[in-house]
Every structure is written in C-alpha cells, then in structure tokens.
Design a protein around this motif. Structure first.
Motif, PDB file in Angstrom:
ATOM      1  N   GLY A   1      81.573  20.839 -22.589  1.00  0.00           N
ATOM      2  CA  GLY A   1      80.381  20.004 -22.665  1.00  0.00           C
ATOM      3  C   GLY A   1      80.303  19.289 -23.986  1.00  0.00           C
ATOM      4  N   ARG A   2      79.177  18.677 -24.186  1.00  0.00           N
ATOM      5  CA  ARG A   2      78.924  18.044 -25.476  1.00  0.00           C
ATOM      6  C   ARG A   2      77.425  17.842 -25.651  1.00  0.00           C
ATOM      7  NH1 ARG A   2      80.951  11.762 -24.578  1.00  0.00           N
ATOM      8  NH2 ARG A   2      80.417  11.588 -22.381  1.00  0.00           N
ATOM      9  N   GLN A   3      77.066  17.573 -26.900  1.00  0.00           N
ATOM     10  CA  GLN A   3      75.679  17.285 -27.213  1.00  0.00           C
ATOM     11  C   GLN A   3      75.640  15.933 -27.909  1.00  0.00           C
ATOM     12  OE1 GLN A   3      73.603  19.801 -30.091  1.00  0.00           O
ATOM     13  NE2 GLN A   3      71.702  19.567 -28.940  1.00  0.00           N
ATOM     14  N   PHE A   4      74.737  15.111 -27.475  1.00  0.00           N
ATOM     15  CA  PHE A   4      74.627  13.746 -27.978  1.00  0.00           C
ATOM     16  C   PHE A   4      73.691  13.678 -29.193  1.00  0.00           C
ATOM     17  CE2 PHE A   4      77.092  12.016 -24.610  1.00  0.00           C
ATOM     18  CZ  PHE A   4      76.812  12.797 -23.503  1.00  0.00           C
ATOM     19  N   PRO A   5      73.732  12.556 -29.937  1.00  0.00           N
ATOM     20  CA  PRO A   5      72.861  12.430 -31.116  1.00  0.00           C
ATOM     21  C   PRO A   5      71.376  12.622 -30.814  1.00  0.00           C
ATOM     22  CG  PRO A   5      74.569  10.769 -31.185  1.00  0.00           C
ATOM     23  CD  PRO A   5      74.686  11.455 -29.844  1.00  0.00           C
TER      24      PRO A   5
END
Lengths: 114, 115
Positions: free
Chosen positions: B66-70
C-alpha cells in the motif's frame, strides 16, 4: 505470546442483565487494552479502553476490569439492552515506537433477549 | 466530524487479478492502519502507515502492499488475488504519535470477494 484469548465465543443475556466477556494475554509488553463493538455490516467501533496503571474504568453502562498480575481484563455491560446485541472484540497493543498494531481477540457474539 | 471512509463498499475480482482499496482517515489523523477480517480468522493486522511511510506490517505476503498520500489518505493493493483473500478489509486511523496514539477508529470496510 502475541495472542489475546477471548471467551466466551457467544453469550445470551436477558434484558437488564449483566454481560461479562473475558480476555487474557501473555505479552507483558502490552500496555493498551481497548474493546470494540461491531454490528453486522459495519466496522468495529471503539467502546472503551484501559491502560495497565488503573484496575477499572467505567463509561456509562460499560466497565473494564483489569488484573495486571493475572494478565486478564474483562468487559462488563450493565443493564444489557437488545440494542447491545453485537460482536465484541477485545484487543491489546504493545508500547513501542516500531509498532502500533492492535492484536484482537476472536470475538464474542452477544445476544440480549427482550 | 466525518469518520473514516472507505471505497468501494464491495469489490468482486477474479483469482489472479489485482485489487485496490482506498481509505480516507478522520481529519487531523496522520496514521492509517489496514486490517483483514476473514471469516473464522478474526481481525488481523496488515499494515501501518504514518506520515507517508510504512511503519510496520503484519504476517502477510508481499503481494499485500500500500501507500499513504500527502493528504494522509491511503491505498491498499492486493496483487495476484487468491480465493483466501476474500475478506472484509478494514481501515483505521489514529491521531499523530505525539497525541493519543493508541485510539484507532475504524471505517466501514471494503468487502472483497475473489472468485
């Protein structure tokens, strides 16, 4: 050591009665113990939580009792209502800068009969 | 105050495909967690993101990522779907590490079905 054992698996209580759900853990690094309530088709909702520096915490009809020496904690629901019928999960989390995960018990399906 | 939101509500995929699940945390929360709730297996910790970084992952294969956005929203990707990936995927958020870091608030979940 990472497990949280929860009992009973299911519970039937009459309206107005006391519902009691128990959890036990092994890992002494756990230092945060929340309880969640989950209705069918919904995400878990945080009910109440306790830290090991207190033995009891009460919020409305919900009380957590904590026994640090026995490594056990329990949820008491006073004056149980049909609307309390749901699945309840205990959880535990260790104090660490490296992890903030919750380790959940297996859940207790509570049915409050009118 | 709006709670944690997740999309889509339901997702049906075929074995071998990829699934993308999305989560928006409570406003002001910087940490996002992903959990899998599979039938008979309870809630299992998947991933924790904070300030855009993956901080910790559970005992899941690398095809879960996954990832986390700004803006602190997050995305969970599951590659090479297997039948046993069918589950409710829950996202939770919590305030930053300097606050009440333990309180995790859950969204309604995404029901993933792999056929």
């Amino acid at each position: 050591q990472q497990q949280v054992k929860q009992s009973p698996q299911s519970l039937i209580v009459q309206k107005g009665g006391i519902s009691i759900i128990n959890c036990a853990y092994e890992n002494t690094a756990f230092d945060y113990f929340p309880w969640y309530q989950q209705f069918p088709g919904k995400g878990p909702a945080l009910l109440i939580a306790i830290r090991p520096d207190v033995s009891e915490k009460k919020e409305g009809r919900f009380t957590i009792s904590f026994n640090k020496s026995a490594k056990q904690f329990s949820l008491h629901i006073m004056d149980s209502q049909p609307g309390d019928s749901a699945t309840y999960f205990c959880a535990a989390s260790p104090w660490s800068g490296a992890t903030n995960k919750l380790i959940f018990g297996t859940g207790t399906l509570l049915a409050v009969q009118p | 105050e709006a709670g944690v939101t997740q999309s889509p509500t339901h997702l049906i995929k075929t074995r071998g495909q990829q699934a993308t699940l999305r989560c928006s945390p409570i406003s002001g929360h910087t940490s996002v967690y992903w959990y899998q709730q599979a039938l008979g297996l309870g809630l299992q910790f998947l991933l924790w993101y904070d300030e855009g970084e993956e901080r910790n992952r559970g005992n899941f294969p690398p095809r879960f990522s996954g990832r986390q956005f700004p803006n602190y929203s997050s995305e969970l990707n599951v590659n090479a779907l297997e039948l046993e990936d069918s589950a409710l995927y829950l996202c939770a958020s919590s305030p930053d590490l300097r606050g009440a870091r333990y309180e995790q608030y859950f969204g309604p979940g995404t029901r993933l079905t792999v056929t």
